[in-house]
Write a protein that holds these residues in place. Sequence first.
Motif, short mmCIF file in Angstrom:
data_model
loop_
_atom_site.label_atom_id
_atom_site.label_comp_id
_atom_site.label_asym_id
_atom_site.label_seq_id
_atom_site.Cartn_x
_atom_site.Cartn_y
_atom_site.Cartn_z
N ASP A 178 29.26 50.10 36.10
CA ASP A 178 30.06 48.88 36.24
C ASP A 178 31.28 49.10 37.13
O ASP A 178 31.85 48.13 37.65
N ILE A 179 31.68 50.37 37.28
CA ILE A 179 32.87 50.71 38.06
C ILE A 179 32.75 52.17 38.49
O ILE A 179 32.14 52.98 37.79
N VAL A 180 33.30 52.48 39.65
CA VAL A 180 33.35 53.87 40.13
C VAL A 180 34.81 54.31 40.18
O VAL A 180 35.67 53.57 40.69
N LEU B 108 31.06 55.57 36.69
CA LEU B 108 30.64 56.74 37.47
C LEU B 108 31.91 57.46 37.90
O LEU B 108 32.75 56.89 38.61
N PHE B 109 32.09 58.69 37.42
CA PHE B 109 33.28 59.49 37.73
C PHE B 109 32.92 60.52 38.79
O PHE B 109 32.10 61.41 38.56
N LEU B 110 33.56 60.42 39.96
CA LEU B 110 33.36 61.38 41.03
C LEU B 110 34.57 62.31 41.09
O LEU B 110 35.68 61.88 41.41
N GLY B 111 34.34 63.57 40.77
CA GLY B 111 35.44 64.52 40.75
C GLY B 111 35.05 65.78 40.00
O GLY B 111 33.94 65.89 39.48
N GLU B 112 35.98 66.72 39.97
CA GLU B 112 35.73 68.00 39.32
C GLU B 112 35.95 67.85 37.81
O GLU B 112 37.08 67.96 37.32
N SER B 113 34.87 67.61 37.09
CA SER B 113 34.95 67.22 35.69
C SER B 113 35.42 68.33 34.76
O SER B 113 35.75 68.07 33.61
N TYR B 114 35.48 69.58 35.25
CA TYR B 114 35.93 70.69 34.41
C TYR B 114 37.46 70.81 34.37
O TYR B 114 38.01 71.50 33.52
N ARG B 115 38.15 70.14 35.31
CA ARG B 115 39.61 70.25 35.36
C ARG B 115 40.26 69.55 34.18
O ARG B 115 39.79 68.49 33.73
N ILE C 55 29.65 58.76 33.43
CA ILE C 55 28.61 59.49 34.15
C ILE C 55 29.32 60.36 35.20
O ILE C 55 29.76 59.84 36.24
N PRO C 56 29.46 61.66 34.96
CA PRO C 56 30.18 62.50 35.93
C PRO C 56 29.28 63.01 37.04
O PRO C 56 28.10 63.25 36.84
#
Length: 355
Positions: free
Chosen positions: A71-73, A7-14, A33-34
């Motif tokens: 499984d990880i963030v 799970l990716f938390l952040g501005e995925s367009y950068r 998973i953004p």
Amino acid sequence: MKKRKILFLGESYRADAITWMNGLKEFGDFEIIPWELKTPNDTFYNRLLRVVEFKLAIFKIKKLIKQQQPDIVIAERTTSYGFLAALSGVKPLVIAQQGRTDLWPEKSITIPLKRIIQAYAFKKATLIHAWGPVMTLSMTEAQVDMTKVLVLPKGIDLTKFENKNTANPDKISAIVSRSLLPEYRHDIILKSFSVLNKKGMDFELTIIGDGSQLPTLKNLAKKLGIDKKVVFTGRIPNTELPELLQKSNFYISMPITEGVSASLFEAMASNCYPIVTDIPGNRSWIKHRENGQLIKLDDYNMLAEELIWSFKNSDSRAKAVLANRKFIEENADYHTNMKIIANKYHELINTSTTK
């Protein structure tokens, strides 16, 4: 074998985020998973809406975690997405500090609150990314457990940013590839080229990207009488950047704060001679008049003088760009560094599941 989920938390367009996620897919075979906040941080009204969205975000994130079972963030920026990731309760948790410090702006009245939020995120993190050594200074000051810190840039793809510079050696062909925001001081760059123009020097200046300052900068270029020699490309696909860099012999970046600049690495790989501000994040990579130039903050006259000096000293530039390419190959190769990072994530997951 079951495919691991991140799970990716952040501005995925950068661009930095895209590099990070693509590397984990390519070298770690991860499914990404953004998730990001939807409200832009551009106007006062939107900032108020973003505060409300931020307060509700943890409930949305926990719901997504329950659905997707990652499984990880991983999260970028310790004081925002990193804090939300820490609240999620998922382990292992990886947080990346984005700048020299995420406590920004430095004189903001919210700094005491941000310091508390950051300390909580640091404490809960399983692994903390410092994309360069300058980031470790603020971490040490914050009394972070430095055994949790991985100091390693994501790197850049040297198969895309090739050692094939075709810039005309008889004139200054400069490129700027930072977002058009106040902290990157594009106005200082334009003023320095106005000085060059008054001295009768031939040049072309390409400014890549978009941002709140675009209309102001276009007006300034016109006011300074250099608009015919300045090209504002607007936002471009990252796939077009290598060719533009290879057509440039100078890379200029005048930020007032810096952590680790992927755009500097891209320029160094492409044989662009770097001229950057004299701040800690740039001093990590550039030595003045050895492999680039370091310019005092907001000093457009010095920038103009150093541009002229480096243009006239072509032998010195030639040695510098060769050394810079070698440095990037040895220290910031995306294929090497992202393999290390992806393997580290798998190691964290495996350790977590065996506990």
